[in-house]
Design an enzyme around this catalytic site. Structure first.
Site, PDB file in Angstrom:
ATOM      1  N   LYS A   1       0.816  -1.228   0.000  1.00  0.00           N
ATOM      2  CA  LYS A   1       0.000   0.000   0.000  1.00  0.00           C
ATOM      3  C   LYS A   1       0.843   1.268   0.000  1.00  0.00           C
ATOM      4  CE  LYS A   1      -0.566   0.345   4.989  1.00  0.00           C
ATOM      5  NZ  LYS A   1      -1.203  -0.281   6.134  1.00  0.00           N
TER       6      LYS A   1
ATOM      7  N   ARG B   1      -5.963   1.272  17.788  1.00  0.00           N
ATOM      8  CA  ARG B   1      -6.500   1.526  16.456  1.00  0.00           C
ATOM      9  C   ARG B   1      -7.615   0.501  16.306  1.00  0.00           C
ATOM     10  NH1 ARG B   1      -3.078   1.679  10.830  1.00  0.00           N
ATOM     11  NH2 ARG B   1      -3.863  -0.449  10.656  1.00  0.00           N
TER      12      ARG B   1
HETATM   13  C1  PLP Z   1      -0.271  -1.059   6.695  1.00  0.00           C
HETATM   14  C2  PLP Z   1      -0.633  -2.271   7.414  1.00  0.00           C
HETATM   15  C3  PLP Z   1       0.306  -3.308   7.536  1.00  0.00           C
HETATM   16  C4  PLP Z   1       1.714  -3.215   7.002  1.00  0.00           C
HETATM   17  O1  PLP Z   1       2.443  -2.306   7.762  1.00  0.00           O
HETATM   18  P1  PLP Z   1       4.028  -2.139   7.577  1.00  0.00           P
HETATM   19  O2  PLP Z   1       4.448  -1.402   8.796  1.00  0.00           O
HETATM   20  O3  PLP Z   1       4.232  -1.368   6.338  1.00  0.00           O
HETATM   21  O4  PLP Z   1       4.616  -3.486   7.514  1.00  0.00           O
HETATM   22  C5  PLP Z   1      -0.086  -4.451   8.205  1.00  0.00           C
HETATM   23  N1  PLP Z   1      -1.325  -4.559   8.733  1.00  0.00           N
HETATM   24  C6  PLP Z   1      -2.240  -3.586   8.641  1.00  0.00           C
HETATM   25  C7  PLP Z   1      -3.579  -3.777   9.257  1.00  0.00           C
HETATM   26  C8  PLP Z   1      -1.926  -2.404   7.989  1.00  0.00           C
HETATM   27  O5  PLP Z   1      -2.843  -1.431   7.902  1.00  0.00           O
END
Ligand code: PLP
Length: 359
Positions: free
Chosen positions: A36, A131
């Site tokens: 993402k 969160r």
């Molecule tokens: C963005 C996201 C991740 C990945 O996070 P990184 O720190 O880039 O590895 C994993 N789980 C969720 C729910 C996320 O929103």
């Protein structure tokens, strides 16, 4: 050539994914590659897959849709719970959703039945980061309700730390998650196939061989994209930290005072700025701004250059001490952090250029 440019090295991304997936594999975990930070740019997602990712996760349905339309047929994981208005689209483009609300699971189940499929859900548990996720004391009840919904396959549980509250994933937090798993298994009378243990903030535990057995996967973006873990931002051993470069053209170089002169009010973003007087300095402006990057997240590659700040369209640099004299028309390179990468990826003004060799 048009600038600014985001230079994307898919070979380095594939290599990083390989390093991470091997580390996870040694601990009995699979890798969900999270692209993402690049809007799930298909070449990046495919590099993660060829580096050993089992599935691709993204927080936006549109990104998963684009990935599907680019030919990917494996598992897609929607990382942010869909809103009620999005459940039908979520079912179309994601195989798995991370959810925390029974209503969401019901709407996903309804859409799945309409589309003649089953939608898989992972119940998120909030272990303190505040969160997404239900609290531990509510997990069993919610799991029971979700597992009864028609059209839904209740896969298991997950957690996400270090995103809002800065809560570090520790051995204790992982054991808390595994305890919830056992409670739910006892209540449902069956095993849960998935325990999704976290993100790049979990990589320190992995590197230090502290991940308890029983976690089945991690969802990793940053460690693959930038080669860093997300607790202290230290390097993941063996990974490249320069898979992405932001490149921008210099449009002005002048010697000017380092302290603004005149009456000082607010800057373009409503802050009253403060400046140190360093005398007359050589300054450069690059044609890139806050629409395209986060100026605090750019590290100039050339030694002796510092980022002073940026407005929407102008990046201001001190180039007095630059090793090579900076001139109008030069292209300067910057290493982006996650925030700068995200903005460069989402800005339509930044051209994406893929290279696939390790130089
Ligand atoms: C963005 C996201 C991740 C990945 O996070 P990184 O720190 O880039 O590895 C994993 N789980 C969720 C729910 C996320 O929103």
């Amino acid at each position: 050539m048009r600038f600014p440019e985001l230079l994307i090295n898919t070979k380095k991304i594939q290599h990083n994914a390989q390093v991470v997936s091997t580390l996870l594999g040694e601990k009995g975990m699979s890798l969900v590659g999270v692209a993402k930070g690049t809007m799930c740019f298909p070449p990046v997602a495919f590099a993660m897959l060829s580096g050993g990712a089992r599935a691709i996760g993204d927080s936006r349905i549109l990104n998963l849709k684009r990935l599907r339309e680019s030919g990917y047929q494996g598992e897609t994981v929607l990382l942010r719970a869909p809103g009620p208005s999005e459940c039908e689209e979520a079912c179309m483009w994601a195989d798995v959703s991370l959810v925390s609300t029974v209503l969401t699971a019901e709407l996903l189940g309804e859409s799945a039945r309409k589309l003649g499929k089953k939608h898989k859900v992972v119940l998120m548990i909030d272990l303190g980061d505040l969160r997404e996720g239900v609290l531990v004391e509510d997990a069993v009840q919610v799991a029971k309700e979700m597992s009864r919904i028609k059209g839904i396959e209740f896969l298991g549980i997950g957690t996400n730390l270090a995103c809002y509250g800065g809560v570090i994933p520790t051995i204790e937090k992982m054991n808390d998650l595994l305890a919830v798993k056992r409670d739910i298994e006892n209540a449902l009378g069956r095993e849960l196939v998935r325990v999704s243990g976290g993100n790049s903030a979990n990589m320190l535990l992995v590197i230090n061989d502290q991940m308890p057995r029983g976690i089945t996967e991690l969802r990793i973006g940053e460690s693959i994209l930038l080669g860093t873990e997300a607790v202290k931002r230290t390097k993941v051993p063996g990974c490249f930290q320069d898979a992405f470069l932001v490149r921008a053209e210099v449009i002005e170089v002048l010697r000017k005072p380092s302290k603004p002169f005149g009456e000082i009010g607010q800057d373009a973003f409503g802050h009253v700025p403060h400046f140190e007087d360093r005398g007359i300095r050589r300054r450069a402006i690059c044609a890139i701004g806050r629409q395209d990057i986060d100026p605090d997240g750019l590290t100039p590659v050339q030694p002796g250059i510092t980022v002073l700040g940026a407005s929407s369209d102008h990046l201001l640099l001190d180039v007095e001490d630059a090793e090579e004299e900076v001139k109008v028309g030069m292209i300067l390179d910057f290493l982006p952090n996650y925030s700068a990468l995200l903005r460069a990826s989402t800005s339509p003004f930044v051209r994406k250029e893929v290279v696939s060799h390790v130089s």
